[in-house]
Scaffold this motif. Structure first.
Motif, PDB file in Angstrom:
ATOM      1  N   TYR A 186      10.802 -26.194 -30.351  1.00 52.17           N
ATOM      2  CA  TYR A 186      11.758 -27.125 -29.753  1.00 52.17           C
ATOM      3  C   TYR A 186      12.942 -26.378 -29.134  1.00 52.17           C
ATOM      4  N   ALA A 187      13.474 -25.389 -29.863  1.00 53.22           N
ATOM      5  CA  ALA A 187      14.648 -24.666 -29.376  1.00 53.22           C
ATOM      6  C   ALA A 187      14.355 -23.962 -28.053  1.00 53.22           C
ATOM      7  N   ARG A 188      13.182 -23.356 -27.945  1.00 57.83           N
ATOM      8  CA  ARG A 188      12.820 -22.657 -26.706  1.00 57.83           C
ATOM      9  C   ARG A 188      12.741 -23.641 -25.540  1.00 57.83           C
ATOM     10  N   ARG A 189      12.159 -24.802 -25.792  1.00 58.33           N
ATOM     11  CA  ARG A 189      11.988 -25.780 -24.720  1.00 58.33           C
ATOM     12  C   ARG A 189      13.276 -26.522 -24.390  1.00 58.33           C
ATOM     13  N   MET A 190      14.259 -26.446 -25.281  1.00 56.57           N
ATOM     14  CA  MET A 190      15.578 -27.020 -24.987  1.00 56.57           C
ATOM     15  C   MET A 190      16.464 -26.069 -24.200  1.00 56.57           C
ATOM     16  N   GLY A 191      15.971 -24.860 -23.973  1.00 60.74           N
ATOM     17  CA  GLY A 191      16.707 -23.916 -23.137  1.00 60.74           C
ATOM     18  C   GLY A 191      17.643 -22.984 -23.871  1.00 60.74           C
ATOM     19  N   PHE A 192      17.504 -22.875 -25.186  1.00 62.11           N
ATOM     20  CA  PHE A 192      18.366 -21.982 -25.943  1.00 62.11           C
ATOM     21  C   PHE A 192      17.823 -20.551 -25.935  1.00 62.11           C
ATOM     22  N   ARG A 193      18.709 -19.612 -26.194  1.00 63.88           N
ATOM     23  CA  ARG A 193      18.302 -18.239 -26.497  1.00 63.88           C
ATOM     24  C   ARG A 193      17.971 -18.224 -27.977  1.00 63.88           C
ATOM     25  N   VAL A 194      16.713 -18.084 -28.309  1.00 63.68           N
ATOM     26  CA  VAL A 194      16.231 -18.360 -29.661  1.00 63.68           C
ATOM     27  C   VAL A 194      16.044 -17.065 -30.450  1.00 63.68           C
ATOM     28  N   VAL A 195      16.700 -17.018 -31.595  1.00 63.25           N
ATOM     29  CA  VAL A 195      16.569 -15.881 -32.505  1.00 63.25           C
ATOM     30  C   VAL A 195      15.937 -16.374 -33.799  1.00 63.25           C
ATOM     31  N   ALA A 196      14.803 -15.813 -34.145  1.00 61.77           N
ATOM     32  CA  ALA A 196      14.144 -16.145 -35.403  1.00 61.77           C
ATOM     33  C   ALA A 196      14.587 -15.149 -36.463  1.00 61.77           C
ATOM     34  N   VAL A 197      14.939 -15.664 -37.637  1.00 59.06           N
ATOM     35  CA  VAL A 197      15.372 -14.813 -38.745  1.00 59.06           C
ATOM     36  C   VAL A 197      14.429 -15.044 -39.917  1.00 59.06           C
ATOM     37  N   GLY A 198      13.738 -13.993 -40.325  1.00 56.38           N
ATOM     38  CA  GLY A 198      12.783 -14.110 -41.413  1.00 56.38           C
ATOM     39  C   GLY A 198      12.743 -12.851 -42.250  1.00 56.38           C
ATOM     40  N   ARG A 199      11.874 -12.865 -43.233  1.00 59.42           N
ATOM     41  CA  ARG A 199      11.758 -11.726 -44.146  1.00 59.42           C
ATOM     42  C   ARG A 199      10.377 -11.109 -44.004  1.00 59.42           C
ATOM     43  N   GLY A 200      10.331  -9.864 -43.514  1.00 61.05           N
ATOM     44  CA  GLY A 200       9.064  -9.164 -43.370  1.00 61.05           C
ATOM     45  C   GLY A 200       8.598  -9.122 -41.927  1.00 61.05           C
ATOM     46  N   SER A 201       7.822  -8.089 -41.619  1.00 61.18           N
ATOM     47  CA  SER A 201       7.338  -7.897 -40.252  1.00 61.18           C
ATOM     48  C   SER A 201       6.069  -8.675 -39.958  1.00 61.18           C
ATOM     49  N   ASP A 202       5.426  -9.226 -40.999  1.00 57.69           N
ATOM     50  CA  ASP A 202       4.143  -9.881 -40.789  1.00 57.69           C
ATOM     51  C   ASP A 202       4.263 -11.161 -39.978  1.00 57.69           C
ATOM     52  N   ILE A 203       5.462 -11.749 -39.934  1.00 59.53           N
ATOM     53  CA  ILE A 203       5.652 -13.009 -39.236  1.00 59.53           C
ATOM     54  C   ILE A 203       6.240 -12.800 -37.839  1.00 59.53           C
ATOM     55  N   ALA A 204       6.545 -11.565 -37.472  1.00 60.56           N
ATOM     56  CA  ALA A 204       7.250 -11.287 -36.216  1.00 60.56           C
ATOM     57  C   ALA A 204       6.488 -11.778 -35.002  1.00 60.56           C
TER      58      ALA A 204
END
Length: 347
Positions: A186-204
């Motif tokens: 949703y954030a990408r399609r709303m035109g935001f600069r989207v930063v995902a914050v997670g734990r671990g490289s497996d989800i990158a």
């Protein structure tokens, strides 16, 4: 109409039992829904593990329900018809009489049931629902796709609408799971600069594929420092409820930025009053939404091509599906199908 139906009820806390029950008749303002699909949500853990063992009959969980109306009770509005595709989310339908309803804040109604918790839900072949809680389902969506949107979808869609960010602003999504994977889209399609914050490289790679411009691995980087170096996030949407994780990230908010809480928890959230005051920052809680807002979420999902990433199992295997969801071994939502619906993975 069949005189009985099958349901998965919480016979004892933490355990679902397949039983047969008499088919109910809808009362005034109610409809009977023949269930096609029901999503399994993280909130189901509280409903299943914390079920009242003295309740008779035991509770049927599930609040991401899609099906068709098979019977109408008295005084149901004429917009609802036999055979119509409808859905029901966590909020079971506003009363229309309380102070919140009279102000138009239907999502805050104090007299509506919580589906799967205070009334029976959709781990079943049929269920009763308040007409005031019904959501019309677009033809373009399969039942299995629509089900998670009724909870995870509307929760993240509404949070982003309330977050105060404008197109081009940086918005961070904390937690890339059942809620987070919808928020990224949703954030990408709303035109935001989207930063995902997670734990671990497996989800990158998943995060980037879902719409993130950047992924921050908290195992490797200080996420708040990274956001500050980018100028700060105008909004941070947190889908997790762990204060020890959420609180430090607030340092990455830009002036007048908002932290929007979706991950509910009982523990206090430490907040620096100075950080809020000096930068005019704020913290906001966001619940799912009204049936009308749910329909807006579904319509946007169709228009923008947003779909949940799901795995599908027959509702008779609800125990197994529930345990998989609880363990985190699902990418990203688990959906139960009823009545011979599909039982394969939908990407």
């Amino acid at each position: 109409m069949q005189t009985t139906y099958r349901a998965m009820q919480v016979t004892q806390p933490g355990f679902l039992e397949l039983v047969e029950r008499p088919t109910p008749t809808p009362g005034a303002g109610e409809v009977l829904i023949e269930v096609d699909a029901c999503g399994i949500c993280g909130a189901d853990v509280g409903d299943i593990e914390g079920a009242d063992p003295t309740l008779q009959p035991p509770r049927v969980p599930g609040h991401e329900v899609v099906g068709r109306i098979t019977a109408l009770g008295a005084h149901v509005p004429s917009i609802w018809k036999i055979g119509q595709r409808v859905g029901v989310g966590r909020l079971g339908g506003p009363c229309g009489e309380c102070a919140q309803c009279r102000q138009g804040h239907f999502q805050l109604c104090q007299n509506q049931p919580f589906v799967g918790a205070t009334c029976d839900g959709g781990y079943a072949e049929v269920m009763l629902a308040r007409a005031s809680g019904l959501v019309s389902i677009p033809d373009e969506l399969h039942a299995e796709e629509a089900a998670p949107i009724l909870c995870a979808g509307i929760a993240t869609f509404n949070a982003l609408k309330k977050c105060g960010a404008q197109a081009g602003d940086t918005v961070a999504i904390l937690g890339i799971g059942g809620l987070g994977h919808m928020a990224l889209q949703y954030a990408r399609r709303m035109g935001f600069r989207v930063v995902a914050v997670g734990r671990g490289s497996d989800i990158a790679n998943d995060a980037l594929d879902l719409g993130a411009h950047l992924y921050i691995d908290t195992n490797e980087e200080d996420a708040a420092a990274k956001l500050k170096a980018m100028g700060g996030a105008q909004a941070i949407i947190t889908t997790i409820g762990a204060p020890a994780v959420v609180s430090p990230l607030m340092a990455g908010l830009a002036p007048q930025g908002r932290l929007v809480l979706l991950g509910a928890g009982k523990d206090p959230l430490p907040v620096s009053a100075g950080h809020l005051i000096v930068g005019e920052r704020s913290v906001l809680g966001s619940i799912t939404g009204s049936p009308w807002e749910n329909e807006k979420t579904l319509d946007f999902s169709v228009l923008a091509g947003v779909r949940p990433k799901i795995e599908v199992m027959p509702f008779e295997q609800a125990n197994e599906a529930y345990q998989r969801m609880k363990s985190g071994n699902v990418k990203f939502r688990m959906v139960l199908t009823v009545g011979g619906q599909r039982s394969t993975e939908i990407a």
